[in-house]
Design an enzyme around this catalytic site. Structure first.
Site, mmCIF file in Angstrom:
data_model
loop_
_atom_site.group_PDB
_atom_site.id
_atom_site.type_symbol
_atom_site.label_atom_id
_atom_site.label_comp_id
_atom_site.label_asym_id
_atom_site.label_seq_id
_atom_site.Cartn_x
_atom_site.Cartn_y
_atom_site.Cartn_z
ATOM 1 N N GLU A 1 -4.434 -58.195 40.985
ATOM 2 C CA GLU A 1 -4.843 -57.622 42.286
ATOM 3 C C GLU A 1 -6.288 -57.984 42.683
ATOM 4 O O GLU A 1 -6.523 -58.397 43.810
ATOM 5 C CB GLU A 1 -4.653 -56.102 42.281
ATOM 6 C CG GLU A 1 -5.012 -55.483 43.626
ATOM 7 C CD GLU A 1 -4.947 -53.968 43.621
ATOM 8 O OE1 GLU A 1 -3.832 -53.445 43.610
ATOM 9 O OE2 GLU A 1 -6.008 -53.326 43.652
ATOM 10 N N SER B 1 -6.522 -50.711 39.400
ATOM 11 C CA SER B 1 -5.279 -51.382 38.983
ATOM 12 C C SER B 1 -5.535 -52.879 38.894
ATOM 13 O O SER B 1 -5.984 -53.487 39.860
ATOM 14 C CB SER B 1 -4.169 -51.143 40.006
ATOM 15 O OG SER B 1 -3.976 -49.763 40.191
ATOM 16 N N ARG C 1 -0.910 -54.326 49.897
ATOM 17 C CA ARG C 1 -2.157 -54.810 49.265
ATOM 18 C C ARG C 1 -2.503 -56.232 49.725
ATOM 19 O O ARG C 1 -2.952 -57.073 48.938
ATOM 20 C CB ARG C 1 -2.049 -54.783 47.736
ATOM 21 C CG ARG C 1 -1.719 -53.451 47.155
ATOM 22 C CD ARG C 1 -2.881 -52.464 47.219
ATOM 23 N NE ARG C 1 -2.540 -51.258 46.487
ATOM 24 C CZ ARG C 1 -1.939 -50.204 47.050
ATOM 25 N NH1 ARG C 1 -1.645 -50.198 48.342
ATOM 26 N NH2 ARG C 1 -1.655 -49.131 46.335
HETATM 27 P P1 FAD Z 1 -15.524 -55.829 46.674
HETATM 28 O O1 FAD Z 1 -14.968 -55.707 45.316
HETATM 29 O O2 FAD Z 1 -16.981 -55.979 46.811
HETATM 30 O O3 FAD Z 1 -14.800 -57.050 47.398
HETATM 31 C C1 FAD Z 1 -13.403 -57.188 47.321
HETATM 32 C C2 FAD Z 1 -12.988 -58.363 48.211
HETATM 33 O O4 FAD Z 1 -13.257 -58.038 49.580
HETATM 34 C C3 FAD Z 1 -13.790 -59.632 47.926
HETATM 35 O O5 FAD Z 1 -12.925 -60.720 48.115
HETATM 36 C C4 FAD Z 1 -14.862 -59.629 48.985
HETATM 37 O O6 FAD Z 1 -15.325 -60.925 49.330
HETATM 38 C C5 FAD Z 1 -14.141 -58.988 50.162
HETATM 39 N N1 FAD Z 1 -15.062 -58.263 51.046
HETATM 40 C C6 FAD Z 1 -15.742 -57.142 50.750
HETATM 41 N N2 FAD Z 1 -16.443 -56.722 51.832
HETATM 42 C C7 FAD Z 1 -16.201 -57.631 52.808
HETATM 43 C C8 FAD Z 1 -16.641 -57.770 54.154
HETATM 44 N N3 FAD Z 1 -17.467 -56.900 54.721
HETATM 45 N N4 FAD Z 1 -16.205 -58.843 54.858
HETATM 46 C C9 FAD Z 1 -15.367 -59.743 54.300
HETATM 47 N N5 FAD Z 1 -14.916 -59.664 53.043
HETATM 48 C C10 FAD Z 1 -15.309 -58.611 52.309
HETATM 49 N N6 FAD Z 1 -7.639 -50.006 45.789
HETATM 50 C C11 FAD Z 1 -6.629 -49.457 46.486
HETATM 51 O O7 FAD Z 1 -6.083 -50.093 47.404
HETATM 52 N N7 FAD Z 1 -6.171 -48.192 46.214
HETATM 53 C C12 FAD Z 1 -6.712 -47.431 45.232
HETATM 54 O O8 FAD Z 1 -6.297 -46.307 45.029
HETATM 55 C C13 FAD Z 1 -7.778 -47.988 44.466
HETATM 56 N N8 FAD Z 1 -8.322 -47.293 43.448
HETATM 57 C C14 FAD Z 1 -9.323 -47.853 42.693
HETATM 58 C C15 FAD Z 1 -9.852 -47.119 41.620
HETATM 59 C C16 FAD Z 1 -10.861 -47.648 40.842
HETATM 60 C C17 FAD Z 1 -11.423 -46.843 39.689
HETATM 61 C C18 FAD Z 1 -11.368 -48.944 41.130
HETATM 62 C C19 FAD Z 1 -12.501 -49.494 40.330
HETATM 63 C C20 FAD Z 1 -10.838 -49.690 42.191
HETATM 64 C C21 FAD Z 1 -9.798 -49.150 42.972
HETATM 65 N N9 FAD Z 1 -9.229 -49.862 44.046
HETATM 66 C C22 FAD Z 1 -8.223 -49.304 44.781
HETATM 67 C C23 FAD Z 1 -9.703 -51.200 44.373
HETATM 68 C C24 FAD Z 1 -10.972 -51.202 45.279
HETATM 69 O O9 FAD Z 1 -11.631 -49.966 45.225
HETATM 70 C C25 FAD Z 1 -10.657 -51.516 46.741
HETATM 71 O O10 FAD Z 1 -10.018 -52.763 46.845
HETATM 72 C C26 FAD Z 1 -11.910 -51.522 47.616
HETATM 73 O O11 FAD Z 1 -11.542 -51.660 48.970
HETATM 74 C C27 FAD Z 1 -12.902 -52.633 47.246
HETATM 75 O O12 FAD Z 1 -14.119 -52.389 47.938
HETATM 76 P P2 FAD Z 1 -15.460 -53.108 47.520
HETATM 77 O O13 FAD Z 1 -16.469 -52.842 48.568
HETATM 78 O O14 FAD Z 1 -15.827 -52.745 46.145
HETATM 79 O O15 FAD Z 1 -15.017 -54.633 47.581
HETATM 80 P P1 NAP Z 2 1.637 -42.925 40.047
HETATM 81 O O1 NAP Z 2 1.513 -41.708 40.862
HETATM 82 O O2 NAP Z 2 1.745 -42.825 38.563
HETATM 83 O O3 NAP Z 2 2.893 -43.770 40.569
HETATM 84 C C1 NAP Z 2 3.213 -45.013 39.940
HETATM 85 C C2 NAP Z 2 3.517 -46.028 41.016
HETATM 86 O O4 NAP Z 2 4.679 -45.626 41.684
HETATM 87 C C3 NAP Z 2 2.401 -46.102 42.029
HETATM 88 O O5 NAP Z 2 1.702 -47.278 41.802
HETATM 89 C C4 NAP Z 2 3.078 -46.033 43.383
HETATM 90 O O6 NAP Z 2 3.013 -47.237 44.137
HETATM 91 C C5 NAP Z 2 4.542 -45.806 43.076
HETATM 92 N N1 NAP Z 2 5.019 -44.582 43.766
HETATM 93 C C6 NAP Z 2 4.901 -43.303 43.337
HETATM 94 N N2 NAP Z 2 5.529 -42.486 44.210
HETATM 95 C C7 NAP Z 2 6.015 -43.242 45.197
HETATM 96 C C8 NAP Z 2 6.748 -42.964 46.383
HETATM 97 N N3 NAP Z 2 7.118 -41.729 46.722
HETATM 98 N N4 NAP Z 2 7.057 -44.011 47.187
HETATM 99 C C9 NAP Z 2 6.689 -45.252 46.882
HETATM 100 N N5 NAP Z 2 5.999 -45.592 45.760
HETATM 101 C C10 NAP Z 2 5.684 -44.597 44.932
HETATM 102 O O7 NAP Z 2 0.443 -43.935 40.405
HETATM 103 P P2 NAP Z 2 -1.039 -43.951 39.907
HETATM 104 O O8 NAP Z 2 -1.218 -45.204 39.158
HETATM 105 O O9 NAP Z 2 -1.435 -42.650 39.316
HETATM 106 O O10 NAP Z 2 -1.816 -44.133 41.288
HETATM 107 C C11 NAP Z 2 -1.716 -43.156 42.314
HETATM 108 C C12 NAP Z 2 -1.985 -43.817 43.650
HETATM 109 O O11 NAP Z 2 -3.314 -44.355 43.660
HETATM 110 C C13 NAP Z 2 -1.045 -45.000 43.919
HETATM 111 O O12 NAP Z 2 -0.741 -45.012 45.288
HETATM 112 C C14 NAP Z 2 -1.867 -46.204 43.535
HETATM 113 O O13 NAP Z 2 -1.539 -47.361 44.292
HETATM 114 C C15 NAP Z 2 -3.286 -45.748 43.853
HETATM 115 N N6 NAP Z 2 -4.254 -46.402 42.950
HETATM 116 C C16 NAP Z 2 -4.554 -47.706 43.197
HETATM 117 C C17 NAP Z 2 -5.487 -48.365 42.396
HETATM 118 C C18 NAP Z 2 -5.883 -49.786 42.703
HETATM 119 O O14 NAP Z 2 -6.857 -50.255 42.131
HETATM 120 N N7 NAP Z 2 -5.186 -50.462 43.572
HETATM 121 C C19 NAP Z 2 -6.079 -47.701 41.341
HETATM 122 C C20 NAP Z 2 -5.715 -46.387 41.098
HETATM 123 C C21 NAP Z 2 -4.800 -45.734 41.924
HETATM 124 P P3 NAP Z 2 1.786 -47.647 45.095
HETATM 125 O O15 NAP Z 2 0.758 -48.201 44.172
HETATM 126 O O16 NAP Z 2 2.404 -48.658 45.965
HETATM 127 O O17 NAP Z 2 1.331 -46.436 45.834
#
Ligand code: FAD
Ligand code: NAP
Length: 337
Positions: free
Chosen positions: A331, A236, A162
């Site tokens: 995050e 998250s 991340r």
């Molecule tokens: P924004 O929120 O608009 O911006 C985020 C950051 O990126 C800011 O700092 C912004 O300045 C910068 N940025 C955006 N676009 C640019 C650009 N073109 N150039 C330079 N900087 C830029 N993330 C995960 O990794 N895994 C997940 O599974 C995941 N699940 C999510 C589920 C939900 C319900 C929500 C709400 C979020 C989730 N996220 C997840 C977080 C998010 O979706 C990601 O981080 C996504 O990439 C953000 O995209 P955005 O366009 O909305 O960025």
């Molecule tokens: P989950 O399946 O309940 O698992 C809980 C956590 O355990 C996850 O965050 C994941 O880490 C870790 N995990 C599970 N299995 C793993 C494996 N085999 N090896 C290494 N790590 C493992 O998680 P969840 O919350 O429902 O989310 C599912 C996936 O969607 C995850 O990958 C999560 O990161 C992603 N997600 C991200 C966001 C966001 O905003 N960043 C929001 C929703 C979902 P990791 O997070 O490192 O994968």
């Protein structure tokens, strides 16, 4: 430039903060004007995608550049692989669907992640065992102050869990304009995450196709994650913390059911598990709460300010520190501090 624009519709936490200046970028030709404005005002800049990973702590006394650069093309392909370039303002999930429809594989585990393509490299988005860096080749960006163009290959992005160089020395200095991906034409998939394993074993599927993985990820996510349109949230709210083996062993002795995974020499703890075990799953304080189905997601149903959300997050961080001696790192990116 527009002035005094509400960002409430532009962030998925629905925080009612304002931007002092605001411009929608639909063509890179607009950049000389944007760069000149930023130099003249010497103001901070935020590039905004779909606002799904930001917290507006206050109004933003600077320029918000809404990235809406659109377009996608195939750069080259052979029997095994395809190289595609996607403009930064394209919606991430729509691009995942488009690649699958064309028989190009690698993005299926990242289905339904909200946001734009240009934001994906910022935190090296990841889900269900795949991270952006697995398919990333390079990106193009424009330096906001100077208007100079830059290309970053995978190594230069310094991708980590991340994390990337764009959260550190290049933070808020660049506008990513396009991203190049290398996808496979071989229908291989990653499905080792427990939630996927459970989903497929219930259906007696041993080797899921990429389309089946896409469908499974969409179904699982829809079943447990709140839709920001219905219940404002930023996914998250905390990263899964990395701790030493020694600290992990100590915790495991006290909590035998602790959920953790190896991460290099460290251990990655499931932050959602820590929050649930501390009794904060679904806990509401004032108008802010963690989600009933997913403790790692903080929700803002009454569309309160960023201050309300950050206060809640700080209290939760303190509780986790007291219970487990673990620091939870926020995050989403915080703006307007
Ligand atoms: P924004 O929120 O608009 O911006 C985020 C950051 O990126 C800011 O700092 C912004 O300045 C910068 N940025 C955006 N676009 C640019 C650009 N073109 N150039 C330079 N900087 C830029 N993330 C995960 O990794 N895994 C997940 O599974 C995941 N699940 C999510 C589920 C939900 C319900 C929500 C709400 C979020 C989730 N996220 C997840 C977080 C998010 O979706 C990601 O981080 C996504 O990439 C953000 O995209 P955005 O366009 O909305 O960025
Ligand atoms: P989950 O399946 O309940 O698992 C809980 C956590 O355990 C996850 O965050 C994941 O880490 C870790 N995990 C599970 N299995 C793993 C494996 N085999 N090896 C290494 N790590 C493992 O998680 P969840 O919350 O429902 O989310 C599912 C996936 O969607 C995850 O990958 C999560 O990161 C992603 N997600 C991200 C966001 C966001 O905003 N960043 C929001 C929703 C979902 P990791 O997070 O490192 O994968």
């Amino acid at each position: 430039m527009q002035t005094d624009i509400s960002l409430q519709a532009y962030n998925t936490l629905a925080i009612p903060a304002k931007a002092q200046w605001f411009v929608e970028l639909s063509n890179t030709d607009q950049f000389p004007e944007v760069s000149a404005f930023v130099s003249e005002q010497t103001c901070p800049v935020m590039v905004l995608g779909e606002g799904s990973n930001i917290v507006m702590a206050h109004d933003f006394a600077g320029l918000v550049i809404l990235n809406r650069l659109m377009g996608k093309r195939v750069l080259e392909q052979d029997d095994d692989h395809v190289l595609i370039e996607v403009q930064a303002g394209e919606n991430w999930h729509q691009i995942v669907k488009w690649t699958l429809d064309n028989g190009w594989y690698g993005l299926q585990n990242l289905a339904l992640i909200p946001g734009t393509v240009g934001a994906a490299p910022i935190q090296n988005i990841g889900a269900y065992g795949v991270e952006l860096h697995d398919v990333f080749v390079s990106l193009k960006a424009i330096e906001i102050n100077t208007g100079n163009t830059h290309t970053f290959d995978k190594k230069q992005c310094e991708f980590a869990y991340r994390d990337s160089v764009f959260k550190h020395q290049w933070r808020d200095k660049l506008c990513i304009t396009s991203v190049i991906f290398r996808l496979s034409k071989q229908a291989k998939s990653t499905s080792h995450y427990p939630a996927l394993q459970q989903y497929f074993s219930a259906q007696n599927i041993t080797t899921p196709t990429p389309q089946q993985v896409f469908d499974a990820v969409c179904a699982i996510r829809r079943s447990k994650l709140p839709d920001p349109q219905q219940l404002p949230n930023a996914g998250s709210f905390f990263k899964n913390p990395l701790v030493s083996q020694q600290h992990y062993q100590k915790l495991k002795t006290s909590y035998p059911d602790l959920v953790a995974y190896p991460a290099g020499e460290q251990m990655k703890l499931a932050a959602g598990w820590l929050i649930e075990r501390a009794g904060w799953k679904g806990k509401q304080l004032g108008d802010i709460a963690t989600h009933q189905q997913q403790a790692l997601v903080i929700t803002n149903p009454k569309q309160k300010s960023g201050q309300h959300i950050l206060k809640y997050a700080q209290q939760l961080q303190t509780v986790i520190q007291q219970h487990f001696a673990v620091e939870l790192e926020i995050e989403p990116r915080i703006y307007g501090l």
